[in-house]
Design an enzyme around this catalytic site. Sequence first.
Site: not given
Ligand code: NAD
Ligand code: UFG
Length: 339
Positions: A125, A150, A154
């Site tokens: 991330s 979290y 990472k």
């Molecule tokens: P998500 O929660 O939709 O998907 C994660 C999946 O992993 C889920 O299906 C969950 O059931 C499964 N899971 C969790 N723990 C597990 C375990 N112990 N064993 C087996 N399955 C397990 O999340 P996502 O948004 O698809 O994110 C996927 C990956 O990308 C994550 O590692 C997340 O940290 C990373 N990531 C996501 C974002 C974002 O904004 N969505 C940003 C940066 C990184």
């Molecule tokens: N925000 C609002 N209102 C809300 C939610 C978010 O104003 O209800 C704002 C936040 O303050 C930020 C922007 O919208 O300025 C984006 O916020 P998000 O929560 O959507 O995303 P973040 O950038 O905070 O976090 C995301 C992922 C994290 C990851 C991070 C950096 O959710 O998992 O990007 O990659 F760690």
Amino acid sequence: MSKILVTGGTGYIGSHTCVELLNAGYEIVVIDNFCNSSPKSAARVKKITGKDFKVCECDIRDKDGLKKVFEAEKPDAVIHFAGLKAVGESCVKPLEYYENNIWGTVALLEVMRDCGCKRIVFSSSATVYGSENKVPFVETMPVGTATNPYGTTKIYIENILQDLYKADNEWSIELLRYFNPIGAHPSGQIGENPNGIPNNLMPYIAQVAVGKREMLSVYGNDYPTPDGTGVRDYIHVVDLAVGHIKAVTRALGKTGVDIYNLGTGIGYSVLDIVNTFMEVNKINIPYKIVDRRPGDIAECYANADKAKEELGWVAALNLADMCRDTWNWQKNNPNGYDD
Ligand code: NAD
Ligand code: UFG
């Protein structure tokens, strides 16, 4: 064609990546414990692609269960999405996050090593850049300090994977640092399905649009950004999924550790997102400005040059596409995968 094991493959990014893997001709096998997903997403992936694959209910911390899957399926590489991802929850339950994400990854890596599968693409991330670095974030910058457990998971996992390669350079490791994935598959069949109150901006907007939430709270308008609201690099989840196909294809052909930012390189503010969503979808999103959310940084966007040069990948979809596809998913599935 190679077979890819996808951990967390029924989740938001995993399900979209499964579609692209199948469309690219890869065979896949999914494992998930469904702690934050529905098996129904896999059925939708099969419907979209017209292709079949196995979904194994398995926790990545269960080494015996994992070993059975690896021995039966003999994957060539792993794309590792499984993990817990809620920033706020990780501050309340740090041990659960360390245990699930870090221990789960170590268990997965041990089984991979024992089964001779040494190619992995990991979901990192942009949070690893911390608050010390200046935007745009470049892969050569030192990793920063995470503001929450979290983010710390990472950073630790990136370090574990780097150490693993140092100890055994048969490994092929792709660390993908995602910026802010939003949007949904254009079919409207799969998308993000948060449990409870959404933590992230776009799912919250989508729930206001569908009438589940009254009003969006905008967390602060006094940041040093053009309109005072937080700036992020939003990337369409389908573009992100395509980035994984490029990365896993690279991993299959070489060894070593690569780090890539997956972002568009463009920063948009919270109000840019709200206004574009309203304009594209012709729907009003009431909002109010409230205090800053603790731990948020003012700006986060990528320098996306390295992925372009080495993976031949650039984000093709724009903010209007992201807003349209989010709404198409939300309006057709107001309760996500629940009927
Ligand atoms: P998500 O929660 O939709 O998907 C994660 C999946 O992993 C889920 O299906 C969950 O059931 C499964 N899971 C969790 N723990 C597990 C375990 N112990 N064993 C087996 N399955 C397990 O999340 P996502 O948004 O698809 O994110 C996927 C990956 O990308 C994550 O590692 C997340 O940290 C990373 N990531 C996501 C974002 C974002 O904004 N969505 C940003 C940066 C990184
Ligand atoms: N925000 C609002 N209102 C809300 C939610 C978010 O104003 O209800 C704002 C936040 O303050 C930020 C922007 O919208 O300025 C984006 O916020 P998000 O929560 O959507 O995303 P973040 O950038 O905070 O976090 C995301 C992922 C994290 C990851 C991070 C950096 O959710 O998992 O990007 O990659 F760690």
